[in-house]
Enzyme design. Structure first.
Site, PDB file in Angstrom:
ATOM      1  N   CYS A  74       0.834  -1.085  -0.063  1.00 27.20           N
ATOM      2  CA  CYS A  74       0.075   0.121  -0.095  1.00 27.20           C
ATOM      3  C   CYS A  74       0.874   1.165   0.058  1.00 27.20           C
ATOM      4  CB  CYS A  74      -0.704  -0.026   1.315  1.00 27.20           C
ATOM      5  SG  CYS A  74      -1.745   1.482   1.557  1.00 27.20           S
ATOM      6  N   CYS A 189      -0.805   3.471  -6.298  1.00 27.90           N
ATOM      7  CA  CYS A 189      -1.748   2.627  -5.573  1.00 27.90           C
ATOM      8  C   CYS A 189      -1.937   1.371  -5.909  1.00 27.90           C
ATOM      9  CB  CYS A 189      -3.040   3.480  -5.199  1.00 27.90           C
ATOM     10  SG  CYS A 189      -4.311   2.729  -4.236  1.00 27.90           S
TER      11      CYS A 189
END
Length: 262
Positions: A74, A189
């Site tokens: 992440c 992302c």
């Protein structure tokens, strides 16, 4: 212990893009996928609170699963807390996920590059430092999307997504300057690669979409000690959701990735 798992951590299902690549490179390894869905989306948190939350959570995760390595799959979490994790747990290796600015700067022909990320990743000094270090000769536009991670979650659960919403979110990535156009978009992302086909479809012109998942998996592999012979066959790969709540769609999705929900 050679049967220690590799722990993959994300706020939701985005880290599955990294898991997919890691499985190709490390087919004999066992994986534990942790989705901190109770805290999704990370971008909505104040930074000090999120940092404390993740550090406290990893005390429990490392004790419960004793992984050989932890991959923070992440960008938002990595740019905020990866250094703090390494400081808090100095004997445990962590692999972070940061915007792929360096390969973008090396590949671009026009010099116009966009970094598509969450607002949290966009505002981090860490991200700006990467640009200063690796892309000084490029014009880099940081584009923070409030909606794409959520749209990817919906798409993975339900199998469809509002393409006009995707179009609107990626539109700021596309620049034209003195006859040149953006030719690289960094997907900063891990959720975003799930939508890349929709992005290609709705983009105003073709670009190279950089997905860092393989590079992250290769970095994890490089930090693992070599194994002599075959790894022992133990527990299956599992997925853990911190909310403790999963529905049929999530169970089916995890099954498709070879994960048993615990």
């Amino acid at each position: 212990m050679t049967d220690q798992p590799i722990l993959m951590f994300d706020s939701g299902v985005g880290g599955l893009t990294v898991l997919r690549e890691a499985r190709v490179l490390m087919p004999d390894r066992r994986f534990v996928y942790v989705a901190d869905d109770a805290a999704f989306p990370f971008g909505a948190w104040e930074e000090p609170a999120l940092r404390t939350h993740i550090l406290d959570l990893f005390v429990k995760l490392l004790d419960r699963f004793a992984p050989a390595i932890s991959v923070i799959a992440c960008n938002t979490a990595s740019t905020l807390v990866i250094d703090a994790l390494r400081e808090r747990f100095p004997g445990h290796p962590f692999v972070g996920t940061v915007p792929a600015v360096k390969p973008a700067a090396e590949r671009t022909r026009s010099g116009l590059v966009s970094v598509l990320a969450t607002p949290g990743t966009v505002k981090r000094q860490y991200t700006r430092d990467l640009i200063s270090k690796w892309a000084q000769k490029c014009h880099v536009r940081l584009v923070g999307s409030d909606r794409l991670a959520g749209l990817a979650e919906v798409y993975m659960r339900e199998g469809f997504v509002d393409e006009e919403a995707v179009r609107a979110e990626i539109a700021p990535c596309f620049m034209e300057h003195e006859g040149l156009r953006t030719d690289i978009v960094v997907l900063a992302c891990t959720h975003y690669p799930f939508l890349v086909n929709r992005m290609r479809k709705t983009a105003p012109w073709p670009v190279d979409w950089i997905d860092p998942a393989e590079a992250i998996a290769r970095r994890a592999l490089s930090l693992l000690p070599p194994v002599d012979g075959a790894l022992p066959q133990g527990e299956p790969d599992i997925a853990v959701f911190t909310s403790g709540k999963t529905d049929f769609a999530i169970g089916r999705l995890m099954q498709g990735f070879g994960l048993s929900v615990r």
